[in-house]
Write a protein that holds these residues in place. Structure first.
Motif, mmCIF file in Angstrom:
data_model
loop_
_atom_site.group_PDB
_atom_site.id
_atom_site.type_symbol
_atom_site.label_atom_id
_atom_site.label_comp_id
_atom_site.label_asym_id
_atom_site.label_seq_id
_atom_site.Cartn_x
_atom_site.Cartn_y
_atom_site.Cartn_z
ATOM 1 N N GLY A 6 39.726 26.777 38.918
ATOM 2 C CA GLY A 6 40.588 27.867 39.275
ATOM 3 C C GLY A 6 41.595 28.244 38.243
ATOM 4 N N ARG A 7 41.284 28.303 37.050
ATOM 5 C CA ARG A 7 42.225 28.649 36.014
ATOM 6 C C ARG A 7 42.870 29.976 36.302
ATOM 7 N N SER A 8 43.685 30.451 35.519
ATOM 8 C CA SER A 8 44.487 31.610 35.870
ATOM 9 C C SER A 8 43.688 32.890 35.804
ATOM 10 N N ASP A 9 44.245 33.962 35.336
ATOM 11 C CA ASP A 9 43.757 35.275 35.712
ATOM 12 C C ASP A 9 42.896 35.980 34.699
ATOM 13 N N ASN A 10 42.559 35.438 33.569
ATOM 14 C CA ASN A 10 41.884 36.259 32.594
ATOM 15 C C ASN A 10 40.719 35.571 31.924
ATOM 16 N N ALA A 11 40.305 36.110 30.766
ATOM 17 C CA ALA A 11 39.034 35.752 30.160
ATOM 18 C C ALA A 11 38.885 34.269 29.948
ATOM 19 N N GLN A 108 31.601 35.351 44.713
ATOM 20 C CA GLN A 108 31.819 34.601 43.488
ATOM 21 C C GLN A 108 33.265 34.792 43.033
ATOM 22 N N TRP A 109 33.893 33.719 42.575
ATOM 23 C CA TRP A 109 35.297 33.833 42.191
ATOM 24 C C TRP A 109 35.532 34.964 41.188
ATOM 25 N N SER A 110 34.614 35.159 40.263
ATOM 26 C CA SER A 110 34.792 36.227 39.270
ATOM 27 C C SER A 110 34.908 37.587 39.953
ATOM 28 N N ASP A 111 34.079 37.815 40.971
ATOM 29 C CA ASP A 111 34.130 39.079 41.702
ATOM 30 C C ASP A 111 35.335 39.118 42.643
ATOM 31 N N PHE A 112 35.649 37.980 43.225
ATOM 32 C CA PHE A 112 36.787 37.910 44.140
ATOM 33 C C PHE A 112 38.064 38.389 43.459
ATOM 34 N N TYR A 113 38.351 37.832 42.283
ATOM 35 C CA TYR A 113 39.601 38.169 41.608
ATOM 36 C C TYR A 113 39.595 39.583 41.043
ATOM 37 N N GLN A 114 38.425 40.150 40.864
ATOM 38 C CA GLN A 114 38.348 41.545 40.436
ATOM 39 C C GLN A 114 38.517 42.499 41.620
#
Length: 458
Positions: A6-11, A108-114
């Motif tokens: 769960g790292r923070s918010d970016n690349a 997916q977490w990638s889609d969740f945070y987007q």
């Protein structure tokens, strides 16, 4: 797949939920960049609601939901082997609360945070969600999620019920934005058959005896027993060793990178030495160290406790055990993260807010089922139960005082991905010495942090 880093918010963000599937970097790059793009949208506006200052609306939660029938949308990223455990908890809650229908949307977490910021902005966000601890400040700064101080009060949740460090970690600018469900950290996994070859029954929990044991494993024919990854999870190993040596990645004002301190130098030098001294191959690709461990090619690896169920399902005869990572520095410490309940900016439905409080209370108190996914419960009462003590990660839970969490700094995930992680990679690859790599990266990180103050309104 689902990860719990769960790292923070970016690349370069490791957001793949993995419990019954080995951690991969699939989605690693996309998660953070997507989240950053979405957050810019979330900062553009949105209707004012009770959630702008909290969830109080005149109706107080009294322990049981007694309102009309209500449907709750619940979002999380539990797409791996952890998903069925959460699904069971949701189904149990629905069965016991006939006036509330919780529908779980697993992304997916990638889609969740987007998707989350844009969905909230459009008034189509979830009623309750799960988010990683180190995401809270970024989404709070963009007003995607709301303060939960009144929720905590009404649910009668107190710090004494939880691991103190993770309870404090949910606070940003004096307000609580997350209610912790669990803790997940690094662990040390070791091949018991390999240790027996070297006359070892377990590994010492401190250096230099730990390093000497690695050399004994090499001498016993194990080869290179401790593979040092160039990428994931190398930066988590670095952070753990940084804390062990008394350092911090960023200053207390959250305005300057400090991972290039003497503590950082000691941490990264130890990591580089594993390659120089032949305990690790050169240029170990992401996840290769874990794959090698599963296949018996290395004897020891550090990885997240989310790998427990994957290893339990291994059918190649691997005999393994786990422990807290050893004390290499002056004190015991390990990088950790946590899944937290959050409430996205409300739509103004008081009954949904009350129902969400009932749901959070239930899942938190019933988190033994969630522990079966490989997590450590945040609640002391669940963690102290006899049932939890039979689970493998109970060994890690014995050292909760040694768990460290990233500070609440909006945008810090992107900063770390562009700087700290790159410094670790360059040093482990032998492209730069630790001092040069860390010094250059820290200077760049401080500039990015300064730029983020205006970007995130801090």
């Amino acid at each position: 797949m689902s990860d719990h880093s769960g790292r923070s918010d970016n690349a370069a963000d490791p957001r793949l939920d993995v419990v019954n599937a080995g951690l991969s970097r699939r989605g690693f790059l996309g998660a953070g960049a997507a989240a950053g793009a979405g957050l810019l949208l979330a900062g553009c506006g949105g209707g004012k609601s009770a959630g702008d200052t909290g969830t109080s609306s005149g109706k107080k939660f009294t322990g049981t939901y007694t309102g009309p029938h209500v449907a709750l949308a619940y979002w999380n990223g539990f797409t791996g082997g952890d998903g069925p455990h959460m699904r069971k908890m949701v189904d149990d809650f629905n069965a016991k609360n006939p006036k509330i229908k919780v529908t779980m949307n697993t992304i997916q977490w990638s889609d969740f945070y987007q998707k989350l910021p844009a969905a909230v902005l459009a008034g189509k966000g979830p009623d309750v969600a799960i988010m990683h601890e180190d995401q809270l400040s970024t989404f709070a700064a963009r007003k995607t999620i709301i303060p939960l101080d009144d929720v905590v009060t009404e649910l009668k949740f107190q710090e004494s019920d939880f691991i103190p460090a993770i309870w404090k970690a949910g606070i940003y600018q004096g307000k609580r934005f997350g209610i912790p469900l669990d803790v997940h950290s690094l662990a040390q996994y070791y091949n018991k058959a390999s240790l027996q070859k070297a006359g070892l029954t377990t590994l010492p929990d401190k250096d230099p005896d730990f390093s000497s044991s690695l050399d004994k494993l090499s001498a016993a024919g194990v080869g290179q027993p401790f593979w040092m990854p160039v990428h994931w999870p190398s930066h988590l190993m670095f952070l753990s060793l940084l804390w062990q040596n008394g350092g911090e990645p960023y200053d207390t004002a959250n305005s300057k990178a400090t991972f290039d301190s003497d503590a950082g130098m000691k941490a990264l030098t130890w990591m580089v030495d594993q390659v120089k001294k032949g305990r690790s191959p050169k240029n170990v690709a992401a996840d290769s160290q874990y794959t090698a461990f599963k296949n018996g090619k290395d004897a020891v690896t550090w990885d997240g406790i989310w790998q427990i169920n994957d290893l339990k399902s291994t059918t190649n005869g691997l005999s393994w055990d786990l422990s807290f990572i050893p004390q290499i520095g002056d004190t015991l410490a390990s990088w950790s993260n946590s899944h937290n309940f959050v409430l996205p900016k409300a739509k103004g439905d008081d009954n949904k807010v009350l129902a969400a409080k009932a749901f959070i209370s239930y899942i938190s108190k019933q988190s033994l089922e969630w522990a079966k996914s490989g997590m450590i419960p945040a609640r002391n009462s669940v963690r102290d139960s006899p049932e939890f003590k039979t689970l493998p990660q109970a060994k890690i839970a014995e050292h909760v005082d040694a768990l460290h969490f990233m500070p609440q700094i909006p945008g810090i995930g992107d900063v770390g991905a562009q700087t700290l992680e790159v410094a670790v990679q360059k040093a482990v690859l032998g492209q730069q010495d630790p001092k040069t790599a860390l010094s250059s990266a820290a200077g760049q990180a401080s500039k990015l942090m300064e730029a983020n103050k205006s970007k995130f309104g801090g």
